[in-house]
Structure formats: C-alpha cells, structure tokens
Design a protein around this motif. Structure first.
Motif, PDB file in Angstrom:
ATOM      1  N   ALA A 131       0.842  -1.200   0.000  1.00 50.35           N
ATOM      2  CA  ALA A 131       0.000   0.000   0.000  1.00 50.35           C
ATOM      3  C   ALA A 131       0.873   1.244   0.000  1.00 50.35           C
ATOM      4  O   ALA A 131       1.112   1.855   1.046  1.00 50.35           O
ATOM      5  N   GLU A 159      -4.649   6.091  -0.068  1.00 50.80           N
ATOM      6  CA  GLU A 159      -5.896   5.415  -0.380  1.00 50.80           C
ATOM      7  C   GLU A 159      -5.766   3.909  -0.191  1.00 50.80           C
ATOM      8  O   GLU A 159      -6.667   3.247   0.348  1.00 50.80           O
ATOM      9  N   ALA A 160      -4.645   3.346  -0.612  1.00 50.36           N
ATOM     10  CA  ALA A 160      -4.439   1.905  -0.455  1.00 50.36           C
ATOM     11  C   ALA A 160      -4.188   1.540   0.998  1.00 50.36           C
ATOM     12  O   ALA A 160      -4.614   0.479   1.470  1.00 50.36           O
ATOM     13  N   VAL A 202      -5.404   2.924   3.648  1.00 54.46           N
ATOM     14  CA  VAL A 202      -6.658   2.950   4.416  1.00 54.46           C
ATOM     15  C   VAL A 202      -7.355   1.589   4.346  1.00 54.46           C
ATOM     16  O   VAL A 202      -8.048   1.173   5.291  1.00 54.46           O
ATOM     17  N   LYS A 203      -7.174   0.865   3.269  1.00 54.91           N
ATOM     18  CA  LYS A 203      -7.851  -0.420   3.063  1.00 54.91           C
ATOM     19  C   LYS A 203      -7.120  -1.598   3.706  1.00 54.91           C
ATOM     20  O   LYS A 203      -7.613  -2.730   3.645  1.00 54.91           O
ATOM     21  N   LEU A 204      -5.934  -1.364   4.278  1.00 58.87           N
ATOM     22  CA  LEU A 204      -5.207  -2.466   4.922  1.00 58.87           C
ATOM     23  C   LEU A 204      -5.996  -2.993   6.113  1.00 58.87           C
ATOM     24  O   LEU A 204      -6.444  -2.228   6.977  1.00 58.87           O
ATOM     25  N   THR A 205      -6.157  -4.304   6.167  1.00 58.95           N
ATOM     26  CA  THR A 205      -6.880  -4.923   7.279  1.00 58.95           C
ATOM     27  C   THR A 205      -5.914  -5.232   8.419  1.00 58.95           C
ATOM     28  O   THR A 205      -4.689  -5.234   8.238  1.00 58.95           O
ATOM     29  N   GLN A 216      -3.755  -8.223   7.576  1.00 65.18           N
ATOM     30  CA  GLN A 216      -2.649  -7.907   6.656  1.00 65.18           C
ATOM     31  C   GLN A 216      -1.507  -7.221   7.392  1.00 65.18           C
ATOM     32  O   GLN A 216      -0.341  -7.529   7.162  1.00 65.18           O
ATOM     33  N   GLN A 233      -3.098   0.816  12.119  1.00 65.68           N
ATOM     34  CA  GLN A 233      -4.313   1.029  11.334  1.00 65.68           C
ATOM     35  C   GLN A 233      -5.006   2.332  11.715  1.00 65.68           C
ATOM     36  O   GLN A 233      -5.490   3.068  10.842  1.00 65.68           O
ATOM     37  N   ARG A 240      -5.696   5.470   9.058  1.00 66.10           N
ATOM     38  CA  ARG A 240      -7.070   5.832   8.723  1.00 66.10           C
ATOM     39  C   ARG A 240      -7.483   7.206   9.268  1.00 66.10           C
ATOM     40  O   ARG A 240      -8.609   7.643   9.049  1.00 66.10           O
TER      41      ARG A 240
END
Length: 406
Positions: free
Chosen positions: A186, A190-191, A193-196, A199, A218, A222
């Motif tokens: 990421a 933008e990428a 923010v999508k990390l879980t 991950q 995280q 975010r």
C-alpha cells in the motif's frame, strides 16, 4: 640506491628514476597490468647489478594498496605510499609556479623519497586474511551507508505526500522488513486505508503484542492527514515502490555480507584478542582489524597507532599561543568504528565509564570525552595485540586504580 617516483593513473604510470645525487636516469610512461610491471622490472634492471638487493630500490607512490603495489612489494622493493596532500606540499617546495603535470608529479615523488624517506611510512604488507576482512567489511559498511541514503530519500518522499505512513511506521523503522512489505502493498494513502488488521499483523511476525501494534498502525493510517493531488500521489507512490524494492535488496545483501564478515574475521588469529576489548562485537571488531591492518611492524608504539587512528590530539603553538585540537585528517572508517566502540564501552565496562565521568567533570563536551576514551582504548588494544593477550580490566586500568577508586 635507486629512487623511483611513480605517478599512477587508472591505465598508466608515469615513472622517474633518480640516483643518490638526484640525477634523473630515466623517465618513462608504463601501461597498467602485467605488461607495465614487467617493463618496470626491466627498467630497474638497467641501473642495478644482477646480484643487488631489491630493497635498495625505493618506490614512492600515492597509494598503498592494489595489484600494482602488491607486485612491487612482492618483488622486494621498498614501497612508500604517501598521502596526495604530502606529495602536493613537496611539489610546492620544488617550484612555486603552480605548474602541474604527470611527469612533474613523478619527479616530485622521486625527489621526495630520495630526500625525505626517513619521514615517510613504508607500505607494510598485511596478511591475506586481513586483506580479505578489509574487502568484506568495507563492502558491508558501504551497503549500510547506501541503505541509509535510500532510507532518507524514502522518508522525504513520504513526508511530501504520505505523512501518515511516517507516523504509523516510525516505531518499526523505515528499513525494517515489516514496513517495506506494508509500503510495497500500500504505497498510497488510499491503499493504506484499506489495509486490514490481518494484513498488518502478518508483517509483524516475531514481534511482541502484535494485535495492539497492528491496531495502532491502522488507526494512524485511517486518520485524517494532509496530502497531495491524486495524480501527484500516484507519481510519488511509484517512486516509493522503487525505493522500497532497492532497500529490500540492500537488506538481503547486508545480511549476506555480514555472514561473510563474521566468517573471515573468525579466521584471523587476533580475532579473540580484539573481541575481548570493551564495546567491540564481531562486525565492529572486523572493521577495527580491517582499518588498522595486522602488519607486525606498522606501529612502532601505542602513540603511533593512536596517531594513525586520529584519536590523539595535535598541538598548534606559535609564540605565547598554544592550542590543542582534534585531528581532522584521519581514516573516516576507523574513526567511526572507534567512536562507536567508545560509546558501547561506556555501557558495558565500569572502568571506561569512570574514566568518561572524570573527563566530563572537567566540563569537556560529550564528543571530545568520547574521543579521549577512544584514544585510551586504542592504547589498550595496542598492548593486547603486542602481547597477544585478551583485555583485562584490572591490568588495563591499573595506572588509574587510585583515581578511579576515589
């Protein structure tokens, strides 16, 4: 005796031969490599008898290593590697016009070895093991420096378009494998923010309290931060991915070379003595050995070793003015290693710490105090290497036992 000045370049050598009176016997340009060294031997053979001792041939050159110098030493010639600044100063003595040429440099070197050889340092051949240690340790340190450069470039880029990454990944270190994996996955806000959490946690294997660390990362990624326009962000992200890939490769090669450093250093007979010194580990010990070398007659005394190390001070005196200063002309790699040793020794050796505290009590700055500590440790190392005995705190600091006890 025969005196030879050798002004070297990448592909040739300008050579001048003088006799004991300073008369120029021959000037010649020789090619680099086997052809050149063969012609060098033929040139010397014209002016010395067949049964003459090769040590009667003195060669002055502005380098102290490499295949050419090794070939000269192997032939039995006495080779003196001089600092380019020394050679420049001697050239100024011969003429003040400021003119400079390769032939003129060869002449200055030949005159220098003829008139001032008692002031010059003869090249003392290190063992093959020490030479091998020098090669791998310098390569290892060069990669570390290169990784730092790329890390700083990465940091600047992230600061310009993705400051959240700097804040989130700061506890892990930008060159750590975990951060590199996250940035590769990421590279844009933008990428990221999508990390879980899974991950992020997957990159933190081997660390303590992974769930809390992953949650903290995280949360920062975010949160709201300033950024760049989408198109500019995309451009930055592509450059960051390239930097991440380079740093990842450097990390792997650094680990590989570190293994080579340990393997080569472990073969050296002085390794055990060096490792016994306070504040020295395997990699740092290998650097110290590499930069000092192991030629037995290179350092006539502890003072000579300290002078070469650059830890001993120099005095400038004129009339009533007397100033003691640090040496600014030195081997940067060696000074860096000794400074690091002194810093580590403060934490692991009580006698070193007491000595440092005494220096600081005189209102000496931290760096100056560390330099004095390093100077003392160089003297201790010299004594240990001379007698081939490991470091012993009581013996090394016996002359200061009363002061330290007080």
């Amino acid at each position: 005796m025969l005196f030879v000045g050798d002004d070297w370049a990448e592909d040739h050598h300008d050579v001048e031969v003088q006799d004991e009176t300073g008369k120029v016997l021959k000037r010649l340009r020789l090619p680099e490599g086997m052809a050149g060294i063969t012609r060098f031997h033929d040139l010397v053979g014209r002016f010395v008898a067949e049964d003459a001792d090769p040590s009667q041939v003195l060669v002055c050159i502005e380098v102290d290593r490499g295949p050419w110098v090794r070939a000269l030493v192997a032939a039995g010639y006495r080779v003196f590697g001089v600092d380019p600044k020394q050679a420049a100063r001697h050239r100024e003595i011969l003429g003040s016009s400021g003119a400079k040429s390769d032939k003129g440099d060869a002449h200055a070197l030949a005159d220098m070895i003829r008139t001032r050889r008692h002031q010059l340092r003869q090249v003392a051949g290190d063992s093959e093991i020490a030479e091998a240690v020098k090669v791998v340790t310098r390569a290892h340190q060069a990669l570390l420096w290169e990784r730092t450069r790329h890390m700083l470039r990465l940091r600047v880029a992230l600061r310009d378009y993705f400051p959240a990454a700097l804040e989130a990944y700061k506890p892990l270190g930008l060159t750590s494998d975990a951060v590199l994996k996250l940035l590769a996955k990421a590279p844009s806000p933008e990428a990221a923010v999508k990390l879980t959490l899974s991950q992020i946690s997957g990159t933190l294997k081997g660390r303590r309290d992974i769930p809390a660390k992953a949650q903290a990362i995280q949360d920062v990624l975010r949160s709201e931060h300033l950024g760049q326009a989408p198109l500019v962000t995309t451009a930055y992200a592509s450059t960051v991915k390239s930097l991440v890939a380079i740093i990842a490769v450097l990390n792997q090669e650094i680990k590989t070379l570190e293994g080579q450093v340990e393997a080569h250093f472990g073969r050296h007979p002085d390794a055990e003595v060096i490792l016994s010194q306070p504040g020295i580990g395997v990699v740092l010990g290998a650097r110290v050995l590499a930069e000092f070398g192991d030629a037995k007659d290179r350092y006539a005394s502890a003072k000579a070793r300290k002078n070469y190390a650059g830890t001993s001070p120099i005095t400038r005196q004129s009339g009533k003015t007397r100033v003691v200063q640090a040496r600014f002309v030195h081997n940067d790699r060696l000074v860096d290693a000794l400074h690091l040793q002194a810093s580590c020794a403060l934490l692991h050796d009580s006698a070193v710490r007491a000595y440092y505290d005494q220096i600081k009590a005189r209102e000496i700055s931290h760096n100056a105090a560390l330099r004095q500590v390093a100077n003392r440790l160089v003297g201790i190392l010299h004594g240990c290497l001379k007698t081939h005995s490991p470091y012993d705190q009581a013996t090394a600091w016996s002359h200061r036992s009363n002061d330290l006890a007080a």
